[in-house]
Enzyme design. Structure first.
Site, PDB file in Angstrom:
ATOM      1  N   CYS A   1       0.589  -1.364   0.082  1.00 27.10           N
ATOM      2  CA  CYS A   1       0.047  -0.348   0.124  1.00 27.10           C
ATOM      3  C   CYS A   1       0.529   0.978   0.102  1.00 27.10           C
ATOM      4  CB  CYS A   1      -0.926   0.385   1.597  1.00 27.10           C
ATOM      5  SG  CYS A   1      -0.329  -0.170   2.381  1.00 27.10           S
TER       6      CYS A   1
ATOM      7  N   ALA B   1       2.889   1.807   3.093  1.00 25.80           N
ATOM      8  CA  ALA B   1       4.488   0.796   2.798  1.00 25.80           C
ATOM      9  C   ALA B   1       5.494   1.885   1.811  1.00 25.80           C
ATOM     10  CB  ALA B   1       4.200  -0.469   1.791  1.00 25.80           C
TER      11      ALA B   1
ATOM     12  N   ARG C   1      12.702  -4.181   5.696  1.00 20.50           N
ATOM     13  CA  ARG C   1      13.186  -4.587   4.664  1.00 20.50           C
ATOM     14  C   ARG C   1      14.503  -4.270   4.823  1.00 20.50           C
ATOM     15  NH1 ARG C   1      11.252  -2.649   0.337  1.00 20.50           N
ATOM     16  NH2 ARG C   1      12.522  -1.637  -0.345  1.00 20.50           N
TER      17      ARG C   1
ATOM     18  N   HIS D   1       5.410   6.709  -2.720  1.00 16.42           N
ATOM     19  CA  HIS D   1       6.647   7.521  -2.573  1.00 16.42           C
ATOM     20  C   HIS D   1       6.998   8.264  -2.774  1.00 16.42           C
ATOM     21  CE1 HIS D   1       7.665   2.939  -4.758  1.00 16.42           C
ATOM     22  NE2 HIS D   1       7.915   3.049  -3.431  1.00 16.42           N
TER      23      HIS D   1
END
Lengths: 457, 545
Positions: free
Chosen positions: B64, B67, B98, B198
């Site tokens: 999503c 994220a 991550r 982003h």
């Protein structure tokens, strides 16, 4: 220092959680749903929740975790997620052909007020649910409780399917709670040994511990079948293992289908396993075979063999309430001192139980339900321990404080074996002791000066 | 695995048909536009549908917006306190998962990457609003950590109940005076994938941080490295190489990033874009506002690394630098070639499929080429059309409702800080010398004729692709790993690598060569059948015969 900013001084925090010892409801619901045979869990919300839950479960169990999502975008968030869920149900039955879809909600669908039963009705009316297939649902708002609550809510949704019947099936319903697939397998083995016929749900053994054969089946052979779950309404009794994970479902079976229930502690360690076996034979009217007595004797033997290494050692524990209660009792029973105990899941009952279990110890015990690993670390800084038992996130504390760690609980992201080797029952007790002793003595072998480094410790 | 698979013949059109045959008609129609057979048409790149909504019920690989914002972009920063405003789960899942590495060699030695902070919203916060709790949480974080900056991330319910996180952030910033507080409206439901996150992250960093540093960076050959997240230590290896060449990376977005590095990004002489998808717009904004040109580079693969270093050196047009870069490449390639030579016979002619978030599905193809491996199918989890077809399509991209939700910020030359790094003539000369500015050709042109490009691949299609085309290696994320491996095909995670790394740069290339050799030649794939399953028929022989 990895956690270099954690101060020793403890100040009360009212709004900020740091390094949680819990996560949110839907992941628990997803794990529970995987314990239904032929079931595809479905996350009703935006797709990130489902991705995160699948990733975390995958990393923990090292197995494929299939689950679908309603993939909300902004529109669905404004106008409601009904259209998305209806479309999802149709797509899922067409493409993946599961026997069951187990839907859980998220904070998103809960906040906008989507009503699962109403949407399921509509799906039924629109013939989106093929004949003989099942759709069930559990409300699992992420802003209430924790992953443990979500597990419990999905198990309760299974119990909703149970059908009352005047004719008893002669079986005992076992609700194992959030334990590993290997633990569920071990619970079944113990029941078989005691000679009880059981109906266990959920059951992730055979689902999340599958062999590598070159074939992939989204729905492996394991899991509790819907027929058996329905039939649990005809059980002669229910044993719910763990107040937090299993009691709600058991009580529902009791009130709805008049199946009497007992809520037990999860059978970790000697005493909790003793109580489990004892009640099992009482409810089933069988006698406990020698084989189990021998297993038990081996555990007692190991406790006596290892006692000198355990006696008086201080332990810090973090995890989920049902597991922690039994583990604390186990540690106390081998004369270790669990001194700092944190559960991320709230509940005053938890603190009370821990206080009772640790009452016979002479040292002070810090216990907090709804705490976090930041506080846990601060406690350890203030009063050192010999060992930490907790999930993988505890490794940061263990490294900073130079303490041995036994990984136990959820999630374990950096080790394997937990999905295959049980820690419940007497055999599981042996494994726990082996791990604890290994951790303590490895540390001694590392730390002892050369002159006192010995072959025979 | 192994020999038997080489005999499998497939026609891409049949494969596509097979992927679609089980879908309900509506789903099939939609997916057909996202599955493209690369036919390398002359002078045109085939068109693909990308960056569109995921189909409900179809098991997606995507995550999503939150994220993308918290997990991907802001997660790797070291001295910024990241605070998720929402129920506990969102914070928990983005906590250290991550494999972003940090060394905390910043001026304060602060590093909060191991901390997960959340307002842990409860039902009462949802009902009565969470602004007060957020303000209190920011205050508590400030009191405990005294960080330079606190970043606040909105999760799904925050957007729904209408908490004004930006106002709370503003107030707290004013109150503190010595701590920048800013917020991200990155609710999970915004946009169609991580990509939106982003965008939201980059825009806010650009607005609230970039250009605010008072420390002057005086080094020679200063670059920004955009779109590198230091997973498994990739960024460390790239920095090692750059340093060795005499190039200074003043700001990585955002692997091992610090507040001050972001804040001084405006002082670079050149921006180098690694992951095009996650950050191309920041490169554009840096150019518009501060006059920093940008080039696309790739440090995945030894050849790609060498090419990228040469590109940077050409840009600076300094003979000493050019010579040094050549010397470094020559020196580093010795070890690379040795490993490559050793591994090559065992990897040559093997096939791979790559389905990774953004540019990695493209970049890693260079590494596979170095191993003599062929990529037979690839695609992005959250790419846009320009990632497939190149930047030339950007003016023709249609804005749909989901993209419209994502804020576009308009920037203009900064009245004080804008300073063109090169004159128009210099830029033209560099272009002539082969340095392409603001250019990215995308994934499609590098893929062979007849290969299959799939956008937003899902679990069902992944399984089908593997069964039909039997690759020797499949690359995707952790969610896909074990279902692929159950099929007897090794799977390499290229999002966070599972284990191992770095895979970027020269040392990374050798690591990757060995890792791929291990994966495609592991003995385990020969054990899938027991001896009695290989030859099930009984024969009348005795064991002692």
């Amino acid at each position: 220092m990895l956690l270099r900013h954690t101060p020793t001084e403890i100040k009360e925090r009212k709004a900020l959680m740091i390094n949680p010892a819990k996560t949110c409801q839907p992941i628990g619901a997803m794990y529970a749903a995987l314990g239904i045979k032929g079931c595809l869990p479905h996350s009703h919300g935006s797709q990130g929740c489902c991705a995160y839950h699948r990733s975390t479960l995958t990393r923990h169990y090292k197995e494929p975790i299939s689950a679908a999502t309603s993939s909300f975008t902004e529109g669905a968030s404004v106008f409601g997620g009904q259209a998305n869920l209806l479309q999802a149900i149709e797509n899922i039955f067409t493409v993946y052909e599961p026997e069951v879809i187990a839907v859980h909600t998220t904070c998103l669908s809960e906040t906008i007020g989507d009503d699962l039963p109403q949407i399921f009705n509509k799906a039924e009316k629109e013939n989106k649910i093929p004949k003989g297939k099942t759709v069930l649902g559990a409300p699992t708002p992420s802003y209430v409780g924790s992953h443990v609550t979500g597990f419990s809510n999905m198990v309760k949704a299974m119990a909703v399917l149970a059908e009352p019947s005047a004719r008893k099936n002669g079986k005992i319903n076992i609700i194992p709670g959030w334990v590993e697939p290997s633990d569920m397998e071990e619970i079944k083995r113990l029941c078989t040994l005691v000679g009880t016929r059981i109906n266990m749900f959920p059951d992730t053994s055979g689902v999340l511990d599958t062999p590598l054969t070159g074939k992939y089946s989204m729905f492996p052979k394991g899991g509790a079948s819907i027929a058996d779950i329905r039939d649990s309404g005809s059980g002669i009794g229910t044993l719910a293992l763990g107040e937090w994970c299993s009691a709600d479902a058991a009580r529902l079976l009791d009130s709805k289908c008049k199946v009497p229930c007992s809520v037990l502690d999860m059978p970790f360690g000697l005493k909790a396993t003793d109580r489990f076996i004892d009640i099992l034979r009482t409810v089933a009217g069988t006698s406990v075979p020698d084989e189990i007595a021998v297993e038990r004797g081996k555990l007692v033997d190991m406790i006596s063999d290892m006692h000198q290494y355990f006696y008086g050692k201080k332990v810090a524990l973090a995890g989920d309430p049902d597991q922690l209660i039994s583990m604390t009792e186990f540690l106390v029973s081998i004369d270790m001192h669990p001194v700092h105990i944190v559960s991320g899941t709230s509940g005053k009952k938890f603190e009370k139980r821990i206080k009772e279990i640790t009452a016979e110890m002479e040292c002070e015990v810090n216990v907090k339900a709804g705490g976090d690993l930041f506080l846990f670390h601060q406690w350890i800084k203030n009063e050192g321990v010999d060992l930490i038992i907790g999930n993988s996130y505890c490794k940061y504390i263990a490294r900073d404080e130079d303490l041995p760690l036994v990984r136990w609980g959820f999630p374990i992201l950096d080790r394997q074996g937990h999905q295959h080797f049980p820690t419940v029952g007497y055999k599981g007790g042996l494994r726990l002791l082996e791990q604890i002793l290994g951790a303590l003595l490895d540390r001694r072998d590392r730390d002892d000066p050369e002159e006192s480094f010995e072959l025979v410790l | 695995m192994g020999k038997a698979h080489k005999l499998v013949q497939w026609d891409p059109h049949n494969v596509k048909e097979k992927l679609l045959e089980k879908y309900p008609p509506k789903v099939a129609r939609k997916r057909a536009k996202q599955i493209m057979i690369n036919e390398a048409l002359e002078n045109t790149t085939p068109e693909i549908v990308a960056n569109v909504r995921t189909i409900p019920g179809i098991i997606t690989m995507r995550g999503c917006t939150y994220a993308g914002c918290k997990g991907v972009i802001m997660g790797p920063t070291s001295d910024i306190v990241n605070l998720a405003h929402g129920p506990i789960g969102c914070g928990f899942y983005a906590w250290l998962t991550r494999r972003n590495q940090t060394d905390a060699k910043n001026d304060t030695n602060s590093n909060y990457i191991t901390y997960c902070m959340s307002t842990d919203m409860h039902d009462s916060d949802i009902i009565f609003g969470g602004e007060k709790k957020l303000a209190a949480a920011i205050q508590e974080a400030y009191d405990i950590f005294h960080p330079k900056a606190i970043a606040v991330f909105a999760t799904c319910p925050v957007g729904l109940i209408g908490d004004d996180i930006h106002a709370v952030a503003r107030n707290m910033k004013e109150k503190f005076g010595d701590c920048n507080v800013f917020a991200f409206s990155c609710e999970g439901y915004k946009g169609v994938s991580q990509s939106a996150g982003h965008h939201i992250a980059n825009n806010q960093v650009f607005t609230h941080v970039v250009g605010s540093s008072t420390t002057e960076k005086n080094q020679k050959f200063k670059i920004n490295l955009l779109g590198e997240y230091n997973i498994g230590g990739d960024g460390f290896e790239i920095d090692r190489i750059l340093e060795k060449c005499g190039i200074t990376n003043i700001s990585t977005f955002s692997g091992n990033a610090t507040y001050d590095k972001f804040a001084s990004a405006n002082q670079a002489d050149l921006s180098c874009v690694m992951c095009h998808r996650s950050i191309n717009y920041v490169a554009d904004m840096l150019e518009t506002k501060y006059g920093i040109p940008w080039i696309k580079i790739n440090f995945v693969g030894a050849e790609a690394t060498a090419k990228s270093l040469r590109k940077i050196a050409t840009y600076f047009n300094d003979q000493e630098l050019i010579d040094r870069v050549e010397a470094v490449i020559a020196e580093e390639m010795v070890a690379v070639s040795e490993v490559q030579k050793e591994v090559y016979p065992r990897t040559v002619d093997k096939t791979a499929m790559l389905f990774v978030g953004g540019s990695r599905a493209h970049h890693y193809q260079e590494l596979f080429k170095e191993l003599g491996m062929k990529t037979i199918s690839a695609g992005y989890e959250f790419g846009h059309r320009d990632d497939y077809e190149g930047r030339d399509v950007i003016p023709f991209l249609k804005t749909d409702a989901d993209s419209r939700n994502i804020e576009e910020i308009h920037v203009e030359p900064d009245p004080e800080l804008f300073q063109p790094r090169k004159t128009a003539e210099e830029l033209a000369a560099l272009k002539k010398a082969g340095v392409e500015f603001k250019s990215y050709d995308g994934l499609n042109p590098v893929m062979d004729n007849g290969t299959i490009v799939v956008d937003d691949l899902n679990q069902y299609e992944a399984e089908k692709l593997v069964q039909l085309m039997k690759p020797d290696l499949f690359c995707a994320g952790i969610k896909e790993k074990f279902s692929i491996q159950k099929l007897g095909v090794p799977m390499k995670q290229l999002h966070s690598y599972d284990s191992g790394g770095p895979y970027a740069g020269f040392a990374g290339a050798t690591n990757f060569y060995r890792e791929i050799d291990r994966l495609v030649n592991s003995k385990v794939w020969n054990y899938l059948k027991a001896p009695w399953q290989e030859k099930p028929e009984l024969s009348a022989t005795y064991v002692w015969e």
